[in-house]
Design an enzyme around this catalytic site. Structure first.
Site, PDB file in Angstrom:
ATOM      1  N   ASN A 161       0.871  -1.177   0.000  1.00  0.00           N
ATOM      2  CA  ASN A 161       0.000   0.000   0.000  1.00  0.00           C
ATOM      3  C   ASN A 161       0.902   1.219   0.000  1.00  0.00           C
ATOM      4  OD1 ASN A 161      -1.776   2.067   0.548  1.00  0.00           O
ATOM      5  ND2 ASN A 161      -2.263   1.388   2.637  1.00  0.00           N
ATOM      6  N   LYS A 182       0.158   4.272  -0.293  1.00  0.00           N
ATOM      7  CA  LYS A 182      -0.457   5.476   0.297  1.00  0.00           C
ATOM      8  C   LYS A 182      -0.208   6.690  -0.612  1.00  0.00           C
ATOM      9  CE  LYS A 182      -0.120   3.323   4.767  1.00  0.00           C
ATOM     10  NZ  LYS A 182      -0.077   3.441   6.215  1.00  0.00           N
ATOM     11  N   HIS A 214      -9.472   1.215   4.707  1.00  0.00           N
ATOM     12  CA  HIS A 214      -8.201   1.380   5.431  1.00  0.00           C
ATOM     13  C   HIS A 214      -8.440   2.329   6.610  1.00  0.00           C
ATOM     14  CE1 HIS A 214      -4.150   2.629   6.431  1.00  0.00           C
ATOM     15  NE2 HIS A 214      -3.747   1.522   5.853  1.00  0.00           N
ATOM     16  N   GLU A 256      -6.856   4.741   7.701  1.00  0.00           N
ATOM     17  CA  GLU A 256      -6.665   6.168   7.396  1.00  0.00           C
ATOM     18  C   GLU A 256      -7.901   6.741   6.706  1.00  0.00           C
ATOM     19  OE1 GLU A 256      -2.905   5.617   5.423  1.00  0.00           O
ATOM     20  OE2 GLU A 256      -2.034   5.091   7.362  1.00  0.00           O
ATOM     21  N   GLU A 265      -5.335  -4.904  10.621  1.00  0.00           N
ATOM     22  CA  GLU A 265      -4.323  -3.873  10.829  1.00  0.00           C
ATOM     23  C   GLU A 265      -4.614  -3.093  12.106  1.00  0.00           C
ATOM     24  OE1 GLU A 265      -2.319  -2.740   6.842  1.00  0.00           O
ATOM     25  OE2 GLU A 265      -4.051  -1.461   7.124  1.00  0.00           O
ATOM     26  N   GLY A 322       2.556   2.309  10.745  1.00  0.00           N
ATOM     27  CA  GLY A 322       3.502   3.410  10.582  1.00  0.00           C
ATOM     28  C   GLY A 322       4.250   3.781  11.847  1.00  0.00           C
ATOM     29  N   SER A 351       3.474  -2.082  10.351  1.00  0.00           N
ATOM     30  CA  SER A 351       4.918  -2.153  10.576  1.00  0.00           C
ATOM     31  C   SER A 351       5.539  -3.491  10.190  1.00  0.00           C
ATOM     32  CB  SER A 351       5.252  -1.795  12.033  1.00  0.00           C
ATOM     33  OG  SER A 351       4.858  -0.452  12.311  1.00  0.00           O
TER      34      SER A 351
HETATM   35  P1  PGA Z   1       2.916   0.326   7.606  1.00  0.00           P
HETATM   36  O1  PGA Z   1       1.432   0.524   6.979  1.00  0.00           O
HETATM   37  O2  PGA Z   1       3.457  -0.967   7.018  1.00  0.00           O
HETATM   38  O3  PGA Z   1       3.681   1.513   7.148  1.00  0.00           O
HETATM   39  O4  PGA Z   1       2.765   0.227   9.075  1.00  0.00           O
HETATM   40  C1  PGA Z   1       0.557  -0.550   6.815  1.00  0.00           C
HETATM   41  C2  PGA Z   1      -0.745  -0.076   6.238  1.00  0.00           C
HETATM   42  O5  PGA Z   1      -1.229   1.012   6.606  1.00  0.00           O
HETATM   43  O6  PGA Z   1      -1.347  -0.768   5.396  1.00  0.00           O
END
Ligand code: PGA
Length: 257
Positions: free
Chosen positions: A9, A11, A94, A96, A166, A172, A213
């Protein structure tokens, strides 16, 4: 055995030319990798150029979001009809999108129906925040998100969906969940709920990724768990070396090698 599925992803990262460079490098790094579904999810504007660069490769392509309506007065939105034929997968719900853009469970359910009826393979994200985690509400929160997302989705369509667990506090932050904890949550909040909504066969057929992560050094901890079939990778999917290492190590762990 469910086939491993690792998706990146991206983003809101990478200009079109950077996206093409990244996917070109990935294509080389992942050549010959089989028995695993791999996908990249760049920003909308890079979908078509990346699709061109992926020609002749087994790497799949996904969008990061979409609206459920086919067209209309929805400034800034992209419809399932626009993505149809452009990409294979679409990430829905997601965290976010849920927290920053106010997406509700009801919208995610509408999007899931729209994706399935337009031949797009959805990756539905669920996960609890830190407060919910500390209050012991993880199973209730994630289970509720699964129930809401799959409302009125028929069993024969449900099996096309991938769910990404997640935990928001792990996204992140560089602080992933523990593999065994994620495995346990996936069993209780996802597979048990799917078995209740459908049956054991459907619950066992649906692929579940862990996200939050995931890095080359910890992917084995997740992909060696019984309930975890893959990973949804954010930050570490932005570098061809890291992402290809995650795919190779994750696949080996999934196959028990
Ligand atoms: P990250 O993000 O691997 O940077 O923690 C995962 C995600 O939001 O899908």
């Amino acid at each position: 055995m469910r086939k491993a599925f690792i998706a990146g992803n991206w983003k809101m990262h990478k200009t079109v030319s950077e996206a093409v460079d990244l996917v070109t490098a990935l294509k080389g790094a992942l050549e010959g990798v089989e028995d695993c579904d791999v996908a990249v999810c760049p920003p909308f504007v890079a979908l078509d150029p990346v699709r061109g660069s992926l020609e002749g490769s087994t790497i799949g392509l996904g969008a990061q979001n979409m609206h459920w309506e086919e067209e209309g007065a929805f400034t800034g939105a992209v419809s399932p009809t626009m993505l149809q034929g452009m990409c294979d997968y679409v990430i829905l719900g997601h965290s976010e999108r849920r927290t920053i853009f106010g997406e509700t469970d009801e919208w995610i359910n509408k999007k899931l129906h729209a994706a399935l009826s337009h031949g797009l393979l959805p990756i539905v994200c669920v996960g609890e925040n830190l407060e919910q985690n500390e209050a012991g509400e993880t199973v209730a929160v994630c289970g509720g998100q699964v129930r809401a997302a799959f409302e009125d989705v028929a069993a024969d369509r449900a099996v096309e969906v991938t769910i990404a667990y997640e935990p928001i506090w792990a996204i992140g932050t560089g602080v992933p969940a523990h593999g065994e904890d994620a495995n346990d949550i996936i069993r209780r909040a996802i597979r048990d709920v799917l078995a209740d909504l459908y049956d054991e066969d459907v619950a066992e057929a649906i692929r579940v990724q862990y996200g939050g992560s995931v890095k080359p050094h910890n992917v084995v901890e997740f992909l060696s768990q019984k309930e975890i079939d893959g990973a949804l990778v954010g930050g570490a999917s932005l570098k061809a070396d890291d992402f290809s290492e995650i795919v190779k190590k994750g696949l080996a762990a999934h196959l028990g090698e």
